[in-house]
Design an enzyme around this catalytic site. Structure first.
Site, PDB file in Angstrom:
ATOM      1  CB  ILE B  31     -18.987  -0.055  14.268  1.00 32.40           C
ATOM      2  CG1 ILE B  31     -20.419  -0.454  13.895  1.00 32.40           C
ATOM      3  CG2 ILE B  31     -18.116   0.032  13.014  1.00 32.40           C
ATOM      4  CD1 ILE B  31     -21.423  -0.216  14.986  1.00 32.40           C
ATOM      5  CB  SER B  53      -6.969  -3.574  11.095  1.00 31.88           C
ATOM      6  OG  SER B  53      -6.783  -2.750  12.227  1.00 31.88           O
ATOM      7  NE  ARG B  54      -1.675   1.427   6.926  1.00 35.48           N
ATOM      8  CZ  ARG B  54      -2.018   2.185   5.887  1.00 35.48           C
ATOM      9  NH1 ARG B  54      -2.767   3.233   6.059  1.00 35.48           N
ATOM     10  NH2 ARG B  54      -1.590   1.893   4.677  1.00 35.48           N
ATOM     11  CE  LYS B 107     -24.808   5.445  10.860  1.00 36.71           C
ATOM     12  NZ  LYS B 107     -24.601   5.729  12.318  1.00 36.71           N
ATOM     13  CG  ASP B 185     -22.239   8.412  13.692  1.00 30.51           C
ATOM     14  OD1 ASP B 185     -21.947   7.989  12.566  1.00 30.51           O
ATOM     15  OD2 ASP B 185     -22.181   7.703  14.716  1.00 30.51           O
TER      16      ASP B 185
END
Lengths: 325, 325
Positions: B31, B53-54, B107, B185
């Site tokens: 996303i 971020s990993r 969301k 979702d």
């Protein structure tokens, strides 16, 4: 803060007058007969003036088939107490509020959180009292537990709510139907105490719900909550408990241990029994309802039901062996 | 009313200044890459200054392994946007708010309703903006639909949200794990539009949730809601849709029919196509985030998530055939 003002205090008060306020009781099942009727009989504030029941009322008390019949026949009754299960209760509660009645709701206050918020809005619009009750909050050890924990640094809370459903809920089919909450029907009592005594809110971080393969509601649940500064709550609800039954909350703090047993009725602090206080659960609820009407206030706290909804939302579902009543 | 003031308007505003406000994006998954990065790139209000971020950041943008690293390295960044799934997001959101950052949440805003209420309390205490986004509310037909329905007498609402999960959510394991919401979702997008365009609140009256036997979240759901004056909403969410995909809401009113299609991007009234408006979904969100920061406000509406929690609470569970990705 769950108490809100609905109008100027004192208007239409019933709490301290000499005459009892007539009240109608709707939904005459096990909880009404075991708790509400004796509590109203013992109350100085209320007198049972009518019932609404399709399965038989109370000897010597006027009975109506439905809320519409009650509202038409008894415009003098300003206060109603609703004891039916949550799913059928909403429309009746809306009708009572729309007619300008003060309304007291058995726990849980609704089948969903959203509908309780609707009732709250309508009560506010009508200027009447809405009291979403949590009877366990009036158990004899709860107020002192709350006072003890107010300034405590809490490390861990362990909740064990273990009972035999066959013994405590015989023939109550609705608890097994969708919306009936299953083991959360007693478990929400523990959550109502938890949310009353903890000085800071917690939130659910994980849950496992055990559904019998032939039922729509869980027979057991494990919950984990987190609070401030690493505080944790572990809760175990189980309806399969044979032998000793238990409804216990243990709170470990940096200054000592608090232990509520018997569903909140008994309090020990560091092993020392504390004096009981209050009127008892249901007498306490009716006393509070009268106070709220007197003060022109509503008391609607959805947090115990919110935690249950969160558990259904977040929880992992395990299917377990069928349960036959 | 979901917008609340957090401080005097105008303080620290970023919306109308010439320089873009540096923003950090946390959780660089599908996303973020599909929507957030292009929307920030197109925004006059924000410039992407860092990521967390990993699993790999964004070419040419400073990346940190975790929120703690970001907070230490870049005290100049006042605004963060959190794109990771809801379960791991809460602790990160709390850390960002505690550090005094303005926070925008993808969301759904949390894995539970209670945790969103906690975030809201902390944002208020810190005097920073919290924006719980619902991207579908910024789809091109939604604002006009809301305006049309403001004074309408609504009879019936039909929501059909039917898509192929294999096509739209490939490899997104978290949506199948407890707390991942499953078909809710996407379905919560429909509920976010519903709660935006209907002039009065509705409440869930019944639900059926279909759980694949090997999954912890539902693959389909049927919901029924009730509103004022006999108004009803029927919603069908299904992730098993092959062939034509559809995200449609039809509202029948006494004066005509409104139809939102393409997830809210297209609006027809009585069969006539209406002009599109707004910036589009994610550009609209970042524009709104800048406005909220400028005005010293938060925008947190939990009602779509509340309806989902209510559906899990009240819904009947059906077990359906296993789903293999």
């Amino acid at each position: 803060m769950t108490v809100t003002n609905i109008r100027g205090a004192g208007a239409g008060g019933v709490g301290r007058q000499l005459m009892s306020e007539p009240i109608a009781l709707l939904g005459i099942g096990k909880i009404a007969r075991d708790q509400h009727i004796p509590a109203i009989a013992a109350s100085n504030a209320f007198a049972l003036a009518a019932t609404v029941s399709r399965s038989g009322g109370v000897d010597g008390v006027e009975n109506h088939d439905d809320i519409a019949g009650l509202l038409t026949a008894r415009p003098d009754i300003r206060a109603v107490s609703l004891c039916m299960p949550p799913v059928p209760r909403f429309d009746i509660a809306m009708a009572a509020l729309a007619a300008g009645k003060h309304v007291m709701l058995e726990k849980p206050p609704g089948a969903t959180v959203s509908e309780v918020l609707k009732l709250e809005r309508l009560a506010r619009a009508k200027g009447v009292t809405l009291f979403a009750t949590w009877h366990s909050r009036h158990a004899a050890g709860v107020a002192q537990a709350r006072a003890y924990l107010r300034d405590a640094q809490i490390k861990h809370v362990q909740i064990d709510w273990k009972e035999d459903v066959r013994r405590w809920h015989p023939g109550q089919d609705w608890i097994w139907q969708a919306g009936g909450l299953g083991v959360f029907d007693p478990g929400i009592n523990a959550l109502s105490i938890m949310t009353e005594i903890l000085p800071n809110p917690v939130h659910l971080t994980g849950a496992t719900l055990a559904f019998p393969e032939n039922r729509d509601t869980p027979i057991a649940a494990d919950l984990a909550f987190a609070g401030p500064a690493g505080m944790r709550v572990a809760a175990v609800f189980d309806w399969r408990q044979e032998g000793p039954q238990g409804w216990n909350i243990t709170v470990d703090t940096t200054q000592g241990q608090l232990r509520l047993t018997d569903g909140g009725a008994t309090l020990h602090i560091d092993g020392m029994a504390q004096k009981k206080d209050g009127l008892g659960e249901y007498p306490g609820l009716y006393h509070r309802f009268a106070e709220l009407i007197e003060a022109g206030q509503s008391d609607v706290d959805v947090s115990p039901l919110q935690h249950v909804a969160d558990a259904f939302l977040l929880g992992r579902r395990d299917v377990v062996e069928a349960f036959e009543d």
